[in-house]
Design an enzyme around this catalytic site. Structure first.
Site, short mmCIF file in Angstrom:
data_model
loop_
_atom_site.label_atom_id
_atom_site.label_comp_id
_atom_site.label_asym_id
_atom_site.label_seq_id
_atom_site.Cartn_x
_atom_site.Cartn_y
_atom_site.Cartn_z
N CYS A 127 6.18 0.00 7.00
CA CYS A 127 5.69 1.18 6.31
C CYS A 127 6.81 1.69 5.40
O CYS A 127 7.95 1.78 5.85
CB CYS A 127 5.30 2.26 7.32
SG CYS A 127 4.76 3.79 6.56
N LEU A 128 6.49 2.00 4.16
CA LEU A 128 7.52 2.41 3.20
C LEU A 128 8.20 3.72 3.61
O LEU A 128 9.29 4.01 3.15
CB LEU A 128 6.94 2.52 1.79
CG LEU A 128 6.47 1.18 1.18
CD1 LEU A 128 5.85 1.42 -0.19
CD2 LEU A 128 7.61 0.18 1.08
N HIS A 137 -2.67 7.27 7.06
CA HIS A 137 -1.75 8.19 6.37
C HIS A 137 -2.49 9.42 5.84
O HIS A 137 -1.96 10.53 5.85
CB HIS A 137 -1.08 7.51 5.18
CG HIS A 137 0.16 6.74 5.51
ND1 HIS A 137 1.28 7.34 6.05
CD2 HIS A 137 0.48 5.43 5.34
CE1 HIS A 137 2.22 6.41 6.21
NE2 HIS A 137 1.77 5.25 5.79
N GLN A 141 2.82 10.00 1.20
CA GLN A 141 4.12 9.32 1.19
C GLN A 141 4.94 9.63 -0.07
O GLN A 141 6.13 9.28 -0.13
CB GLN A 141 3.94 7.80 1.30
CG GLN A 141 3.39 7.37 2.64
CD GLN A 141 3.31 5.87 2.71
OE1 GLN A 141 2.36 5.28 2.21
NE2 GLN A 141 4.31 5.23 3.29
N GLY A 180 0.84 -1.20 0.00
CA GLY A 180 0.00 0.00 0.00
C GLY A 180 0.87 1.24 0.00
O GLY A 180 2.03 1.20 0.43
N HIS A 239 -4.25 1.15 7.62
CA HIS A 239 -2.90 1.76 7.62
C HIS A 239 -2.84 2.93 6.63
O HIS A 239 -2.35 4.01 6.96
CB HIS A 239 -1.87 0.68 7.27
CG HIS A 239 -0.44 1.15 7.26
ND1 HIS A 239 0.50 0.70 8.15
CD2 HIS A 239 0.20 2.05 6.45
CE1 HIS A 239 1.67 1.30 7.90
NE2 HIS A 239 1.51 2.12 6.88
N GLU A 240 -3.38 2.72 5.41
CA GLU A 240 -3.32 3.78 4.39
C GLU A 240 -4.25 4.94 4.74
O GLU A 240 -3.90 6.10 4.55
CB GLU A 240 -3.64 3.22 3.00
CG GLU A 240 -2.68 2.15 2.49
CD GLU A 240 -1.21 2.45 2.73
OE1 GLU A 240 -0.80 3.63 2.64
OE2 GLU A 240 -0.46 1.51 3.02
ZN ZN Z 1 2.71 3.44 5.78
#
Ligand code: ZN
Length: 183
Positions: A107-108, A153, A50, A45, A149-150
């Protein structure tokens, strides 16, 4: 085009994204780039903040594992993960259902950092698509976790906020290193 992923503590990660009211060619390009960037980074995701864009837009693909959910209904219809992924969604509203579940998340925007996160196991998410459709997605497992999670963000919330206080203490040094490296 692969976009640069921003790392913690970039302030854009703490901003609430603006609603996407009009799907312009730039928004479609952003979504396509985000899918490419997510695959390139081996993530499941990615949210617009991000890649430095403060909008309520995110992409998810958990179709690598058909078994990662026990059910998926889209607008009331049983649906396969491969039919809906990669999912691009705008302006989400999430209701959490069912019991809580703990699992390891990454998480990226936090390379090298992982942690156990407890979240509700099931969700009902109402989202918009690039084509102006409204989807009501009911699911559980990894898909429900990725959606939560997304969506976090998109409202400036990060997975470190949801870690236990013991885990937060344990990663304090890593966060400080990230602040020095990327701040
Ligand atoms: Zn993340």
């Amino acid at each position: 085009m692969i976009r640069e992923i921003v790392f913690y503590p970039d302030p854009v990660l703490r901003q609430a994204g603006a609603r996407v009211d009009e799907v312009t060619p730039e928004i479609r390009e952003l979504a396509a780039d985000m899918i490419e960037t997510m695959y390139d980074a081996h993530g499941v995701g990615l949210a617009a903040p991000q890649v430095g864009v403060s909008l309520q837009l995110a992409v998810i693909d958990v179709s690598h594992d058909e078994e990662c959910v026990s059910y998926l209904r889209v607008n009331g219809r049983d649906t396969e993960l491969t039919e809906i992924c990669p999912l691009v969604f705008l302006n989400p509203l999430v209701e959490t259902l069912g019991g809580k579940d703990s699992d390891t998340e990454g998480c990226l925007s936090f390379p090298d950092l992982r942690g156990e996160i407890t979240r509700p196991y099931e969700v009902r998410a109402t989202v918009e698509t690039l084509d102006g459709e409204t989807l009501v997605i009911e699911t559980d497992g990894l898909f429900a976790r990725a959606i939560q999670h997304e969506v976090d963000h998109l409202f400036g919330k990060l997975f470190i906020d949801r870690m236990s206080s013991a885990r937060k203490l344990a990663i304090r040094r890593q966060l400080k290193e990230m602040q020095e490296q990327y701040g």
